[in-house]
Motif scaffolding. Structure first.
Motif, PDB file in Angstrom:
ATOM      1  N   VAL A  12       0.838  -1.197   0.000  1.00  0.00           N
ATOM      2  CA  VAL A  12       0.000   0.000   0.000  1.00  0.00           C
ATOM      3  C   VAL A  12       0.873   1.247   0.000  1.00  0.00           C
ATOM      4  N   GLN A  13       1.931   1.220   0.812  1.00  0.00           N
ATOM      5  CA  GLN A  13       2.825   2.378   0.888  1.00  0.00           C
ATOM      6  C   GLN A  13       3.564   2.595  -0.425  1.00  0.00           C
ATOM      7  N   ALA A  14       4.005   1.507  -1.061  1.00  0.00           N
ATOM      8  CA  ALA A  14       4.718   1.635  -2.330  1.00  0.00           C
ATOM      9  C   ALA A  14       3.799   2.206  -3.411  1.00  0.00           C
ATOM     10  N   ARG A  15       2.568   1.739  -3.447  1.00  0.00           N
ATOM     11  CA  ARG A  15       1.613   2.239  -4.431  1.00  0.00           C
ATOM     12  C   ARG A  15       1.332   3.726  -4.200  1.00  0.00           C
ATOM     13  N   GLN A  16       1.177   4.100  -2.923  1.00  0.00           N
ATOM     14  CA  GLN A  16       0.912   5.502  -2.614  1.00  0.00           C
ATOM     15  C   GLN A  16       2.107   6.380  -2.973  1.00  0.00           C
ATOM     16  N   ARG A  17       3.311   5.891  -2.714  1.00  0.00           N
ATOM     17  CA  ARG A  17       4.502   6.663  -3.080  1.00  0.00           C
ATOM     18  C   ARG A  17       4.571   6.870  -4.583  1.00  0.00           C
ATOM     19  N   LEU A  18       4.212   5.836  -5.332  1.00  0.00           N
ATOM     20  CA  LEU A  18       4.200   5.963  -6.787  1.00  0.00           C
ATOM     21  C   LEU A  18       3.184   7.007  -7.234  1.00  0.00           C
ATOM     22  N   LEU A  19       2.000   6.990  -6.645  1.00  0.00           N
ATOM     23  CA  LEU A  19       0.967   7.963  -7.006  1.00  0.00           C
ATOM     24  C   LEU A  19       1.426   9.385  -6.721  1.00  0.00           C
ATOM     25  N   GLU A  20       1.967   9.608  -5.525  1.00  0.00           N
ATOM     26  CA  GLU A  20       2.383  10.951  -5.139  1.00  0.00           C
ATOM     27  C   GLU A  20       3.581  11.424  -5.956  1.00  0.00           C
ATOM     28  N   THR A  21       4.518  10.509  -6.218  1.00  0.00           N
ATOM     29  CA  THR A  21       5.680  10.871  -7.027  1.00  0.00           C
ATOM     30  C   THR A  21       5.269  11.160  -8.466  1.00  0.00           C
ATOM     31  N   ALA A  22       4.381  10.340  -8.997  1.00  0.00           N
ATOM     32  CA  ALA A  22       3.917  10.536 -10.365  1.00  0.00           C
ATOM     33  C   ALA A  22       3.170  11.855 -10.498  1.00  0.00           C
ATOM     34  N   LEU A  23       2.369  12.211  -9.497  1.00  0.00           N
ATOM     35  CA  LEU A  23       1.667  13.496  -9.524  1.00  0.00           C
ATOM     36  C   LEU A  23       2.670  14.634  -9.660  1.00  0.00           C
ATOM     37  N   ARG A  24       3.701  14.612  -8.835  1.00  0.00           N
ATOM     38  CA  ARG A  24       4.692  15.684  -8.852  1.00  0.00           C
ATOM     39  C   ARG A  24       5.456  15.730 -10.169  1.00  0.00           C
ATOM     40  N   MET A  25       5.891  14.568 -10.662  1.00  0.00           N
ATOM     41  CA  MET A  25       6.724  14.541 -11.866  1.00  0.00           C
ATOM     42  C   MET A  25       5.917  14.803 -13.133  1.00  0.00           C
ATOM     43  N   PHE A  26       4.715  14.261 -13.209  1.00  0.00           N
ATOM     44  CA  PHE A  26       3.870  14.539 -14.379  1.00  0.00           C
ATOM     45  C   PHE A  26       3.507  16.027 -14.408  1.00  0.00           C
ATOM     46  N   ALA A  27       3.295  16.629 -13.231  1.00  0.00           N
ATOM     47  CA  ALA A  27       2.977  18.053 -13.174  1.00  0.00           C
ATOM     48  C   ALA A  27       4.178  18.892 -13.604  1.00  0.00           C
ATOM     49  N   GLU A  28       5.377  18.492 -13.181  1.00  0.00           N
ATOM     50  CA  GLU A  28       6.586  19.258 -13.488  1.00  0.00           C
ATOM     51  C   GLU A  28       7.037  19.098 -14.939  1.00  0.00           C
ATOM     52  N   LYS A  29       6.993  17.851 -15.440  1.00  0.00           N
ATOM     53  CA  LYS A  29       7.611  17.551 -16.736  1.00  0.00           C
ATOM     54  C   LYS A  29       6.621  17.170 -17.832  1.00  0.00           C
ATOM     55  N   GLY A  30       5.417  16.821 -17.443  1.00  0.00           N
ATOM     56  CA  GLY A  30       4.456  16.357 -18.427  1.00  0.00           C
ATOM     57  C   GLY A  30       4.549  14.855 -18.617  1.00  0.00           C
ATOM     58  N   TYR A  31       3.544  14.307 -19.247  1.00  0.00           N
ATOM     59  CA  TYR A  31       3.474  12.849 -19.421  1.00  0.00           C
ATOM     60  C   TYR A  31       4.598  12.315 -20.304  1.00  0.00           C
ATOM     61  N   SER A  32       4.792  12.913 -21.471  1.00  0.00           N
ATOM     62  CA  SER A  32       5.726  12.367 -22.454  1.00  0.00           C
ATOM     63  C   SER A  32       7.183  12.443 -21.999  1.00  0.00           C
ATOM     64  N   LYS A  33       7.518  13.437 -21.172  1.00  0.00           N
ATOM     65  CA  LYS A  33       8.912  13.641 -20.767  1.00  0.00           C
ATOM     66  C   LYS A  33       9.253  12.978 -19.427  1.00  0.00           C
ATOM     67  N   THR A  34       8.332  12.218 -18.896  1.00  0.00           N
ATOM     68  CA  THR A  34       8.571  11.511 -17.637  1.00  0.00           C
ATOM     69  C   THR A  34       8.688  10.022 -17.924  1.00  0.00           C
ATOM     70  N   SER A  35       9.812   9.436 -17.572  1.00  0.00           N
ATOM     71  CA  SER A  35      10.028   8.015 -17.848  1.00  0.00           C
ATOM     72  C   SER A  35       9.654   7.168 -16.638  1.00  0.00           C
ATOM     73  N   VAL A  36       9.326   5.921 -16.902  1.00  0.00           N
ATOM     74  CA  VAL A  36       8.991   4.976 -15.837  1.00  0.00           C
ATOM     75  C   VAL A  36      10.184   4.784 -14.910  1.00  0.00           C
ATOM     76  N   ARG A  37      11.375   4.725 -15.484  1.00  0.00           N
ATOM     77  CA  ARG A  37      12.583   4.530 -14.683  1.00  0.00           C
ATOM     78  C   ARG A  37      12.778   5.709 -13.712  1.00  0.00           C
ATOM     79  N   GLU A  38      12.565   6.931 -14.199  1.00  0.00           N
ATOM     80  CA  GLU A  38      12.690   8.113 -13.339  1.00  0.00           C
ATOM     81  C   GLU A  38      11.657   8.069 -12.213  1.00  0.00           C
ATOM     82  N   LEU A  39      10.449   7.699 -12.551  1.00  0.00           N
ATOM     83  CA  LEU A  39       9.381   7.614 -11.560  1.00  0.00           C
ATOM     84  C   LEU A  39       9.722   6.618 -10.462  1.00  0.00           C
ATOM     85  N   ALA A  40      10.156   5.432 -10.880  1.00  0.00           N
ATOM     86  CA  ALA A  40      10.465   4.385  -9.914  1.00  0.00           C
ATOM     87  C   ALA A  40      11.616   4.807  -9.001  1.00  0.00           C
TER      88      ALA A  40
END
Length: 216
Positions: A12-40
């Motif tokens: 549950v914690q790992a999934r939540q961290r992914l959601l919160e991190t993805a929110l921040r990175m997608f907001a900062e860089k956009g969908y296309s410029k954010t890689s799965v590796r960077e997110l993880a």
């Protein structure tokens, strides 16, 4: 033997961290410029966790965009309750749409993400309009009709609906401006709740003004 409760909590914690991190990175860089590796890496999870919890990057983006903790919405059924007072209904609308301000940075990231989606569309914004925003708008309009003794929504009811929803939405959009001009208005949860209650009062006044206008 491993305790399954611990494994579940970690998941549950790992999934939540992914959601919160993805929110921040997608907001900062956009969908296309954010890689799965960077997110993880930023979320401190294995790359395979993205596929395990969400399937792929597109599904993670959809999950973030539609997650109610970042993108709150009104349940139309709530507004259909016959005994719901005008103030109760308007409070539910305003506190739901502006309540994310209590999350501070997450609220700003969520708004930035939605702005990016409008400028760099993936299709989710148009989908949200049809599946969430439009039904909410129509539910609020019907709720207002009930309290104004109007048979069905006309142009003025729709104007009133847009105006009322605009109160909390404009506040969320303009938080940076508020922080510069009058930061104490959003300094803590108590201040935010007071601001939202004032907007409820303003919304009630708007409805009463429309009631008077129709009588005249």
């Amino acid at each position: 033997m491993n305790d399954p409760r611990i494994l579940r909590a970690d998941g549950v914690q790992a999934r939540q961290r992914l959601l919160e991190t993805a929110l921040r990175m997608f907001a900062e860089k956009g969908y296309s410029k954010t890689s799965v590796r960077e997110l993880a890496k930023a979320a401190q999870v294995n790359v395979s966790a993205v596929s395990y919890y969400f399937g792929d990057k597109a599904a993670l983006y959809r999950a973030v965009f539609n997650d109610p903790q970042f993108n709150p919405s009104i349940d139309p059924a709530f507004l259909e309750q016959e005994d719901l007072t005008l103030e109760q209904g308007l409070k539910a609308v305003i506190f739901t749409l502006a309540g994310s301000l209590r999350d501070g940075e997450k609220a700003r990231d969520a708004m930035t993400l939605h702005c990016r989606e409008m400028l760099e569309p993936t299709g989710l914004w148009n989908e949200e309009i049809e599946t969430a925003i439009k039904p909410e708008h129509l539910a609020i309009a019907a709720f207002l009709c009930r309290h104004l003794d109007v048979r069905k929504p006309d142009d003025d009811i729709h104007r009133l609906t847009f105006a009322i929803v605009g109160l909390p939405v404009s506040l969320v959009i303009s938080t940076d401006l508020v922080q510069v001009i009058r930061p104490q208005l959003l300094k803590n949860d108590t201040a935010i709740d007071l601001f939202m209650q004032r907007m409820v009062d303003y919304a009630v006044a708007m409805v009463e003004a429309e009631r008077l206008r129709r009588k005249q």
